[in-house]
Design a protein around this motif. Structure first.
Motif, PDB file in Angstrom:
ATOM      1  N   ARG A 162     -10.987  -0.759  -0.352  1.00 39.99           N
ATOM      2  CA  ARG A 162     -10.307  -0.713  -1.638  1.00 39.99           C
ATOM      3  C   ARG A 162      -9.771   0.673  -1.999  1.00 39.99           C
ATOM      4  O   ARG A 162      -9.296   0.866  -3.114  1.00 39.99           O
ATOM      5  N   GLU A 167      -7.144   1.931  -0.805  1.00 37.50           N
ATOM      6  CA  GLU A 167      -5.697   1.729  -0.931  1.00 37.50           C
ATOM      7  C   GLU A 167      -5.421   0.233  -1.078  1.00 37.50           C
ATOM      8  O   GLU A 167      -6.164  -0.605  -0.551  1.00 37.50           O
ATOM      9  N   ARG A 168      -4.385  -0.069  -1.761  1.00 36.68           N
ATOM     10  CA  ARG A 168      -4.022  -1.468  -1.983  1.00 36.68           C
ATOM     11  C   ARG A 168      -3.756  -2.155  -0.643  1.00 36.68           C
ATOM     12  O   ARG A 168      -3.076  -1.614   0.229  1.00 36.68           O
ATOM     13  N   GLY A 169      -4.335  -3.355  -0.499  1.00 40.98           N
ATOM     14  CA  GLY A 169      -4.136  -4.097   0.741  1.00 40.98           C
ATOM     15  C   GLY A 169      -4.973  -3.591   1.896  1.00 40.98           C
ATOM     16  O   GLY A 169      -4.759  -3.998   3.045  1.00 40.98           O
TER      17      GLY A 169
END
Length: 717
Positions: free
Chosen positions: A538, A540-542
């Motif tokens: 989590r 970074e996004r994705g």
């Protein structure tokens, strides 16, 4: 959390501390253990094991009956106070002063414990400033709180200070005067009673170079204190001996013999830090040399061996150094005795220690604590896809503080699909007073604060103190130190720095912090590893950071030619496929099946199965596209011929069985057995091994056991 959670046997009337202290929690006499040569008792266990909580319990439960004092050696308060006047104060003197103040305030049987010997030493140190210096006078007066009102010692020092001020007032400008130390000690020894002189002689007459003369001993101690290095350390260590002399004296004479009971206790939390090591060393050296006292010293340390400082250079292991470990779970009481043959000054300090391993909570205690924290009458919901009790057990490994926080989080859960949802459950951080829910945080973040940010390694370089959690998050995907070093090299290159912590240094820092090691995982604690894996995903996004780390390792091992051997995965190609599968590549599972299909008939079957287990252990976080169960149960038909389809189903069944974040699924375990039997029907190659593995793996999977056990899963039962 009940303060005594998990400590019932240790605090019981016939438990370890009742026998060490010679009294129960209700003040009844118990025959003391280990005397007159007492070990220093060190409570060992990593973060979250409740070492400091146990010290508080000892003080609160036994403190009304025996003199007890406690300090936190890792607190900055002693360092801050010492910095106010570094010429006459150090962290050690401030810690000793705090212990003395607590003993002075103790009001149990026999009353307060006076500390005139320590007082005399601290006054000698405090009065060692320049002649006429106001700081020296203020420092001397600062220690008056160590003596009870109306005591002989207080009167002596008041007269000494008064006489010295009169002498200063009559000086002609430029005229020299005797040092404050001399004036104070002259007055002290001029007025001290024969009994008081004997007390000082027994203590400070034994100071190195004093030759039995206490006045010379105090002068020499004050002079040594003004030096640096080992000379000052010798003076500080002797001041701790003076405090123990005072405590011993409180038990002497008719008053002490009639009114006092048991043994006094000094409790040193976080004693494996610099201040704690500094205080423990002279105690252990004194007792090794035969200078015994009845004070029970109980300390805490994070490493299982009590800390490297206890062991001689180049030594390893506990038995070789004389350290004697004891596990409360084994029952009975420790039979400690000092190993024979030690040479004072040369023997390892560990010879004088009893290492008490902090107890983990049993599965039953974990269930009870989980039930206690939920609404009245509400039991954990174990009917859904994830058994809540099993999730708490797997993630905590019985660490009390982890159990407590996870148990609190279960109140927000009803029928969670996996343990990841348990880690996402919101709770109010400890000591948070707001009740509106705005400050609630995922339990995983609260646990990382408690276990990592609140317990930074002492030797961690300053530039890493703000990013230590980030570093460990990235390293959570690593297996051996080779994996971890590759990730650290990438970080070093990205930050354009010449110097960087190596993976080997980080492994040592983790060990110093009390985290266990595992040959198959760089982060050797299952619960901590999953907390860090979740955080990395989590960042970074994705899951960008997660994916890049795994892809970096995949590329590295893919570039190694052929089927080069790999200590952890059998082959480098299997190691690389593990990281490709974890990265979430859409073709990753097909690539793994292709590799297993190519090698099933040509490779030794046991080795083939070991590679399968290594690859399939890859963590899986993208639950929104999880088709593993459907594939394993035959509800989705993989591409390829019959053998390839069977291998694909075996792979996904093993992935689910090795996924520690899901509860055991008996249906998948049964399917795994069938698929392995069918795979064995393909040819005679390895059939016997596959049939044997089918039965063994099904039994393990159905019981929630790992198919390939390792150190960090040994708590799973």
């Amino acid at each position: 959390m009940p303060d005594t959670l998990g400590f019932d046997t240790l605090l019981a009337d016939d438990g370890l501390f009742a026998r060490l202290l010679g009294t129960t929690r209700t003040g009844r006499h118990r025959r003391p253990l280990h005397g007159p040569d007492l070990p220093v008792v060190i409570l060992v266990g990593g973060p979250g094991m409740g070492k400091g909580r146990l010290l508080r319990c000892i003080r609160e439960e036994f403190g009304p009956y025996v003199p007890t004092a406690q300090i936190d050696c890792g607190s900055s308060v002693h360092r801050a106070r010492a910095a106010q006047n570094p010429a006459t104060r150090t962290e050690a003197t401030e810690a000793l002063r705090e212990l003395a103040l607590q003993l002075h305030a103790w009001q149990g049987p026999g009353g307060a414990v006076a500390t005139p010997r320590l007082y005399a030493g601290l006054v000698a140190v405090a009065s060692g400033g320049e002649p006429g210096g106001a700081e020296s006078l203020a420092e001397v007066q600062r220690h008056e709180g160590l003596l009870p009102p109306g005591s002989f010692w207080r009167g002596v020092l008041k007269k000494a200070v008064k006489g010295y001020l009169s002498a200063l007032g009559g000086l002609v400008a430029g005229q020299a005067t005797v040092p404050f130390t001399t004036a104070v000690l002259d007055e002290l020894f001029a007025r001290v009673s024969p009994e008081g002189n004997t007390a000082l002689e027994e203590c400070y007459g034994a100071y190195p170079g004093a030759g039995g003369q206490p006045k010379l001993g105090l002068h020499t101690l004050a002079g040594d204190f003004r030096q640096d290095g080992a000379t000052r350390e010798q003076a500080e260590g002797f001041l701790f001996r003076a405090l123990r002399h005072d405590v011993e004296a409180a038990y002497g004479g008719a008053h002490g013999w009639l009114l006092r009971t048991g043994r006094p206790a000094l409790l040193l939390d976080r004693a494996d830090c610099a201040l704690g090591r500094h205080l423990l060393k002279p105690v252990l050296e004194d007792r090794e040399a035969g200078r015994h006292d009845r004070t029970l010293v109980v300390a805490t340390a994070r490493r299982e061996d009590g800390g490297r400082f206890l062991h001689g250079p180049g030594r390893s292991g506990l038995a070789a150094d004389g350290a004697q470990p004891w596990n409360p779970g084994e029952g009975g009481l420790p039979r400690w005795s000092r190993p024979p043959g030690g040479v004072p000054g040369l023997a390892p300090l560990a010879r004088g220690t009893l290492l008490v391993r902090m107890p983990v909570l049993t599965p039953e205690q974990q269930r009870d604590e989980t039930a206690r924290t939920r609404n009245p009458g509400q039991r954990p919901d174990n009917s859904g896809p994830m058994r809540i009790d099993a999730g708490v057990h797997r993630l905590s490994a019985g660490r009390p503080s982890v159990v407590v926080q996870l148990a609190r989080a279960t109140g927000a859960l009803r029928s969670p699909r996996s343990h990841w949802e348990l880690l996402d459950a919101p709770i109010r951080p400890p000591h948070e007073t707001h009740g509106d829910g705005r400050s609630d945080r995922p339990v995983a973040d609260v646990l990382l604060d408690e276990l990592i940010d609140d317990h930074l390694p002492e030797e961690l370089p300053p530039e890493y103190r703000g990013v230590w959690l980030d570093v460990l998050s990235h390293l959570s995907v690593a297996h051996g130190t080779e994996c971890a070093q590759l990730l650290m090299d990438e970080r070093k290159a990205a930050e354009h720095r010449d110097e960087h912590l190596s993976a080997y240094q980080i492994a040592e820092l983790l060990a110093d912090s009390g985290w266990p090691g595992c040959p198959r995982h760089f982060i050797g604690d299952l619960g901590l590893r999953h907390l860090l894996l979740r955080r990395l995903y989590r960042l970074e996004r994705g899951g960008g950071a997660w994916r890049r780390d795994h892809e970096l390792l995949w590329r590295h091992y893919r570039a190694i030619p052929g089927d080069a051997p790999d200590d952890l995965f059998g082959s480098a190609v299997a190691h690389g496929l593990h990281h490709r599968l974890a990265a979430g590549d859409e073709r990753a599972a097909d690539a793994v099946v292709d590799h297993l299909d190519r090698t099933v008939a040509t490779r030794d079957t046991a080795q083939w199965a070991a590679e399968l287990l290594g690859v399939a252990e890859a963590p899986f976080l993208a639950e929104d596209r999880d088709d593993r169960r459907a594939t394993a149960l035959g509800r989705i038909t993989p591409p390829g011929d019959v053998r390839r389809r069977r291998i694909a189903r075996v792979l996904h069944a093993v992935r689910l069985c090795e996924d520690r974040m899901h509860t055991a699924d008996p249906e998948v375990a049964g399917a795994l057995r069938r698929h392995l039997h069918h795979l064995g029907d393909e040819s005679s190659h390895g059939t016997e091994v596959l049939v044997r593995l089918a039965g063994d793996w099904e039994a393990r999977a159905a019981a929630g056991q790992p198919l390939k056990p390792c150190v960090c899963t040994q708590h799973l039962r």
